[in-house]
Design an enzyme around this catalytic site. Structure first.
Site, PDB file in Angstrom:
ATOM      1  N   ASP A 142     118.979 -13.840  71.786  1.00  0.00           N
ATOM      2  CA  ASP A 142     119.813 -12.689  72.140  1.00  0.00           C
ATOM      3  C   ASP A 142     121.145 -13.140  72.739  1.00  0.00           C
ATOM      4  O   ASP A 142     121.176 -14.004  73.615  1.00  0.00           O
ATOM      5  CB  ASP A 142     119.112 -11.817  73.185  1.00  0.00           C
ATOM      6  CG  ASP A 142     117.711 -11.370  72.785  1.00  0.00           C
ATOM      7  OD1 ASP A 142     116.997 -12.164  72.149  1.00  0.00           O
ATOM      8  OD2 ASP A 142     117.334 -10.246  73.137  1.00  0.00           O
ATOM      9  N   HIS A 171     123.611 -10.308  73.197  1.00  0.00           N
ATOM     10  CA  HIS A 171     123.838  -9.038  73.909  1.00  0.00           C
ATOM     11  C   HIS A 171     125.269  -8.829  74.417  1.00  0.00           C
ATOM     12  O   HIS A 171     125.490  -8.535  75.588  1.00  0.00           O
ATOM     13  CB  HIS A 171     122.859  -8.930  75.082  1.00  0.00           C
ATOM     14  CG  HIS A 171     121.535  -8.346  74.693  1.00  0.00           C
ATOM     15  ND1 HIS A 171     121.405  -7.116  74.091  1.00  0.00           N
ATOM     16  CD2 HIS A 171     120.285  -8.844  74.815  1.00  0.00           C
ATOM     17  CE1 HIS A 171     120.127  -6.874  73.854  1.00  0.00           C
ATOM     18  NE2 HIS A 171     119.419  -7.916  74.276  1.00  0.00           N
ATOM     19  N   ASP A 222     119.630  -8.976  68.320  1.00  0.00           N
ATOM     20  CA  ASP A 222     120.195  -8.493  69.594  1.00  0.00           C
ATOM     21  C   ASP A 222     121.548  -9.133  69.884  1.00  0.00           C
ATOM     22  O   ASP A 222     121.782  -9.709  70.942  1.00  0.00           O
ATOM     23  CB  ASP A 222     119.221  -8.700  70.758  1.00  0.00           C
ATOM     24  CG  ASP A 222     118.124  -7.649  70.783  1.00  0.00           C
ATOM     25  OD1 ASP A 222     117.957  -6.930  69.773  1.00  0.00           O
ATOM     26  OD2 ASP A 222     117.430  -7.531  71.799  1.00  0.00           O
ATOM     27  N   ASP A 278     124.844  -4.482  72.379  1.00  0.00           N
ATOM     28  CA  ASP A 278     124.313  -3.666  73.489  1.00  0.00           C
ATOM     29  C   ASP A 278     124.312  -4.452  74.799  1.00  0.00           C
ATOM     30  O   ASP A 278     124.245  -5.677  74.838  1.00  0.00           O
ATOM     31  CB  ASP A 278     122.897  -3.151  73.212  1.00  0.00           C
ATOM     32  CG  ASP A 278     122.879  -1.942  72.289  1.00  0.00           C
ATOM     33  OD1 ASP A 278     123.919  -1.266  72.185  1.00  0.00           O
ATOM     34  OD2 ASP A 278     121.827  -1.662  71.699  1.00  0.00           O
ATOM     35  N   ARG A 279     124.371  -3.686  75.883  1.00  0.00           N
ATOM     36  CA  ARG A 279     124.347  -4.179  77.258  1.00  0.00           C
ATOM     37  C   ARG A 279     125.662  -4.874  77.630  1.00  0.00           C
ATOM     38  O   ARG A 279     126.403  -4.390  78.455  1.00  0.00           O
ATOM     39  CB  ARG A 279     123.133  -5.067  77.535  1.00  0.00           C
ATOM     40  CG  ARG A 279     121.809  -4.304  77.424  1.00  0.00           C
ATOM     41  CD  ARG A 279     120.649  -5.171  77.863  1.00  0.00           C
ATOM     42  NE  ARG A 279     119.389  -4.449  77.803  1.00  0.00           N
ATOM     43  CZ  ARG A 279     118.886  -3.716  78.788  1.00  0.00           C
ATOM     44  NH1 ARG A 279     119.557  -3.580  79.914  1.00  0.00           N
ATOM     45  NH2 ARG A 279     117.718  -3.105  78.657  1.00  0.00           N
ATOM     46  N   ASN A 339     115.718  -5.641  67.802  1.00  0.00           N
ATOM     47  CA  ASN A 339     115.422  -4.247  68.132  1.00  0.00           C
ATOM     48  C   ASN A 339     116.649  -3.494  68.624  1.00  0.00           C
ATOM     49  O   ASN A 339     116.651  -2.264  68.667  1.00  0.00           O
ATOM     50  CB  ASN A 339     114.295  -4.161  69.173  1.00  0.00           C
ATOM     51  CG  ASN A 339     114.693  -4.707  70.527  1.00  0.00           C
ATOM     52  OD1 ASN A 339     115.062  -5.872  70.650  1.00  0.00           O
ATOM     53  ND2 ASN A 339     114.628  -3.883  71.560  1.00  0.00           N
ATOM     54  N   HIS A 340     117.723  -4.221  68.995  1.00  0.00           N
ATOM     55  CA  HIS A 340     118.957  -3.548  69.406  1.00  0.00           C
ATOM     56  C   HIS A 340     119.931  -3.354  68.247  1.00  0.00           C
ATOM     57  O   HIS A 340     120.993  -2.754  68.451  1.00  0.00           O
ATOM     58  CB  HIS A 340     119.637  -4.298  70.547  1.00  0.00           C
ATOM     59  CG  HIS A 340     119.085  -3.927  71.886  1.00  0.00           C
ATOM     60  ND1 HIS A 340     119.618  -2.936  72.668  1.00  0.00           N
ATOM     61  CD2 HIS A 340     118.012  -4.402  72.561  1.00  0.00           C
ATOM     62  CE1 HIS A 340     118.911  -2.819  73.785  1.00  0.00           C
ATOM     63  NE2 HIS A 340     117.931  -3.705  73.745  1.00  0.00           N
ATOM     64  N   HIS A 393     112.685 -11.727  65.543  1.00  0.00           N
ATOM     65  CA  HIS A 393     113.147 -11.337  66.871  1.00  0.00           C
ATOM     66  C   HIS A 393     111.999 -11.098  67.851  1.00  0.00           C
ATOM     67  O   HIS A 393     112.007 -11.604  68.969  1.00  0.00           O
ATOM     68  CB  HIS A 393     114.009 -10.079  66.791  1.00  0.00           C
ATOM     69  CG  HIS A 393     114.576  -9.686  68.115  1.00  0.00           C
ATOM     70  ND1 HIS A 393     115.578 -10.400  68.726  1.00  0.00           N
ATOM     71  CD2 HIS A 393     114.261  -8.682  68.971  1.00  0.00           C
ATOM     72  CE1 HIS A 393     115.864  -9.851  69.897  1.00  0.00           C
ATOM     73  NE2 HIS A 393     115.076  -8.816  70.071  1.00  0.00           N
ATOM     74  N   ARG A 422     106.325  -3.515  77.791  1.00  0.00           N
ATOM     75  CA  ARG A 422     107.550  -2.743  77.559  1.00  0.00           C
ATOM     76  C   ARG A 422     107.278  -1.257  77.369  1.00  0.00           C
ATOM     77  O   ARG A 422     108.187  -0.445  77.502  1.00  0.00           O
ATOM     78  CB  ARG A 422     108.260  -3.232  76.295  1.00  0.00           C
ATOM     79  CG  ARG A 422     108.763  -4.628  76.340  1.00  0.00           C
ATOM     80  CD  ARG A 422     109.354  -5.009  74.981  1.00  0.00           C
ATOM     81  NE  ARG A 422     109.706  -6.412  74.945  1.00  0.00           N
ATOM     82  CZ  ARG A 422     110.898  -6.885  75.293  1.00  0.00           C
ATOM     83  NH1 ARG A 422     111.840  -6.068  75.684  1.00  0.00           N
ATOM     84  NH2 ARG A 422     111.139  -8.181  75.229  1.00  0.00           N
ATOM     85  N   HIS A 427     114.028 -11.939  72.204  1.00  0.00           N
ATOM     86  CA  HIS A 427     113.584 -10.631  72.687  1.00  0.00           C
ATOM     87  C   HIS A 427     113.318 -10.541  74.179  1.00  0.00           C
ATOM     88  O   HIS A 427     113.245  -9.454  74.728  1.00  0.00           O
ATOM     89  CB  HIS A 427     112.329 -10.232  71.891  1.00  0.00           C
ATOM     90  CG  HIS A 427     111.909  -8.807  71.982  1.00  0.00           C
ATOM     91  ND1 HIS A 427     112.795  -7.743  71.999  1.00  0.00           N
ATOM     92  CD2 HIS A 427     110.673  -8.248  72.041  1.00  0.00           C
ATOM     93  CE1 HIS A 427     112.117  -6.610  72.050  1.00  0.00           C
ATOM     94  NE2 HIS A 427     110.839  -6.885  72.091  1.00  0.00           N
TER      95      HIS A 427
END
Length: 476
Positions: free
Chosen positions: A219, A221, A248, A251-252, A280-281, A329, A379, A406
């Site tokens: 990731d 991000h 990923d 995002d964030r 997943n993002h 991922h 999660r 992840h």
């Protein structure tokens, strides 16, 4: 037998670790406090907060619920359960708790804002579901790039019909300087890469040739300056130095468009030497919640977000490295019978978003656990798989190991399941709030794994999730 005094001491040590942003240690101490005195609701509520920081939202919901069971008046527990449910897009459940928080703490302006925002999301989701249709027209429909002019005052390198290293080098510096590239070039990059990845198989299979090297990253991000640190330390992508980014990208972090455009540009320049797996993002609902949609609209246009969304849904879900390492991922599956052939046969183009169940969801969302067997996800989405599950899968499919991402790892990577499950995470000091290192893995033709850790570097003063409107995590 532990005393109440011991329990309080453990809680205080947990609080100290929390202040240092050492979430795993905080959880360990809160757990010891609970073991010493399992009737104290604040211990569970505190642990819920640390679970949220580690994105263990299912565990946070369980802890907050236990705290509420022990003390129905504990407002913080409702607040934290609402945040956790919001984070995994269970907005109806979150709304119930936000309403309770507002009722119990009417002067809490943040809670009131969150309640109102959550109510809007519930209404929006109901509307989107009501109008849902199978195949929407592409956002590229009616887009005439040939007639789209790049103004003379544009001071960057021009992009013609093919990607060039010169354009990439200029773009890297523009992004460092806080500039953007022309929206025509954004459209060109997304559309070119969408076509490339659409034609790749669901599981890309690659070999490392001669003196070549492959670097696997986890990731990133939206942490653009940390991505550049990887390239500075490890070398920029080239014909002999391939990279695989394991989902990923966005995002964030608040430079998600910059990362997506840079990775896409390398993919366009060297499509058989640069690899991208979906995370997943790279999905619509996460992009709405965690900032990428808002960032696209703020820096470019809504249409550009829609085109990114279409390209994300075209990305491969896995890469098989030398027949030895399955790289995806999330992780492994709910059914031991699932094989590499099942991944090969999966028609990802028939399912744009992963949903709440099925093979695609599991590939993007699952996590390893140390206990044998399978268990519920910490999660709140997907499941967890143990070392026996990984062993059976690797042996049945002739693999050395599974490489996945992840999850934050404090040292940047972790080797689990007797060496068969490796997690790599490449966003150091994640969200500016976790004191973790980043990592990447180098692999050469002997297929040995070389792990490298690195630290975060300074970045301009823009907070994580700056474009995620009213996300409750931004207030915690």
């Amino acid at each position: 037998m532990a005393s109440t005094e011991d329990a309080v001491s453990f809680k205080n040590q947990g609080n100290d670790a929390f202040k240092k942003h050492d979430w795993p240690t905080a959880i360990d101490f809160y757990t010891k406090a609970i073991d010493a005195k399992d009737t104290e609701p604040t211990f569970y509520s505190n642990r819920a907060m640390a679970q949220i920081k580690l994105e263990a939202y299912g565990s946070a919901i369980d802890d907050a619920s236990k705290a509420i069971e022990l003390d129905p008046a504990l407002v913080k527990a409702y607040y934290r359960r609402a945040v956790a449910n919001t984070s995994i897009l269970k907005h109806n459940d979150a709304l119930r708790d936000w309403k309770i928080v507002v009722k119990k703490a009417p002067s809490d302006k943040v809670a009131k804002t969150q309640c109102e925002e959550c109510h809007k999301i519930v209404k929006r989701d109901a509307f989107l579901k009501a109008i849902e249709v199978g195949d929407l027209p592409s956002a590229a429909e009616g887009l005439d790039l040939d007639s789209m002019a790049v103004e003379e005052k544009y001071d960057g390198v021009r992009l013609e019909k093919e990607m060039t290293q010169e354009f990439i080098d200029d773009m890297i510096q523009r992004f460092k300087d806080g500039k953007r590239i022309h929206r025509k070039y954004v459209y060109q990059i997304i559309l070119a890469v969408k076509e490339i990845v659409w034609n790749e198989p669901t599981m890309v299979e690659m070999e490392i040739q001669n003196e070549d090297q492959l670097t696997v990253c986890g990731d990133t991000h939206g942490q653009y300056f940390d991505l550049l640190e990887i390239f500075r330390l490890n070398g920029f992508p080239s014909q002999s130095h391939s990279y695989l980014f394991n989902g990923d990208f966005v995002d964030r972090g608040s430079w998600s468009t910059e990362i997506a455009l840079l990775l896409y540009s390398y993919k366009w320049l060297r499509p058989t030497k640069f690899f991208l797996n979906r995370g997943n993002h790279e999905t619509d609902d996460m992009n709405r919640m965690y900032g990428f949609e808002g960032e696209c609209k703020a820096k470019y246009t809504e249409r550009i977000f829609k085109l990114f969304s279409e390209s994300f849904s075209a990305l491969p879900l896995a890469t098989l490295i030398g027949g030895k390492y399955l790289t995806l991922h999330g992780g492994l599956f709910s059914d031991d019978k699932t094989s590499l052939d099942d991944i090969r046969k999966l028609n990802r183009h028939g399912q744009r978003q992963p949903g709440q169940s099925g093979l695609m969801m599991e590939m993007l969302w699952t996590d390893p656990q140390n206990m044998p067997g399978r268990g519920p996800s910490k999660r709140g989405v997907g499941l967890q798989f143990g070392p026996d599950v990984t062993k059976r899968f690797c042996e049945a499919n002739g693999l050395d190991a599974v490489i996945r991402s992840h999850e934050v790892r404090m040292e940047g990577y972790e080797v689990q399941h007797d060496g068969r499950c490796i997690t790599v995470f490449s966003a150091p000091k994640y969200c500016d709030s976790t004191e973790n290192k980043g990592a990447y893995i180098n692999i050469r033709k002997d297929y040995k794994l070389e792990y490298h850790r690195f630290d975060a570097v300074p970045h301009p003063d823009i907070k994580p999730m700056a474009y995620a409107q009213n996300n409750p995590l931004a207030f915690m």
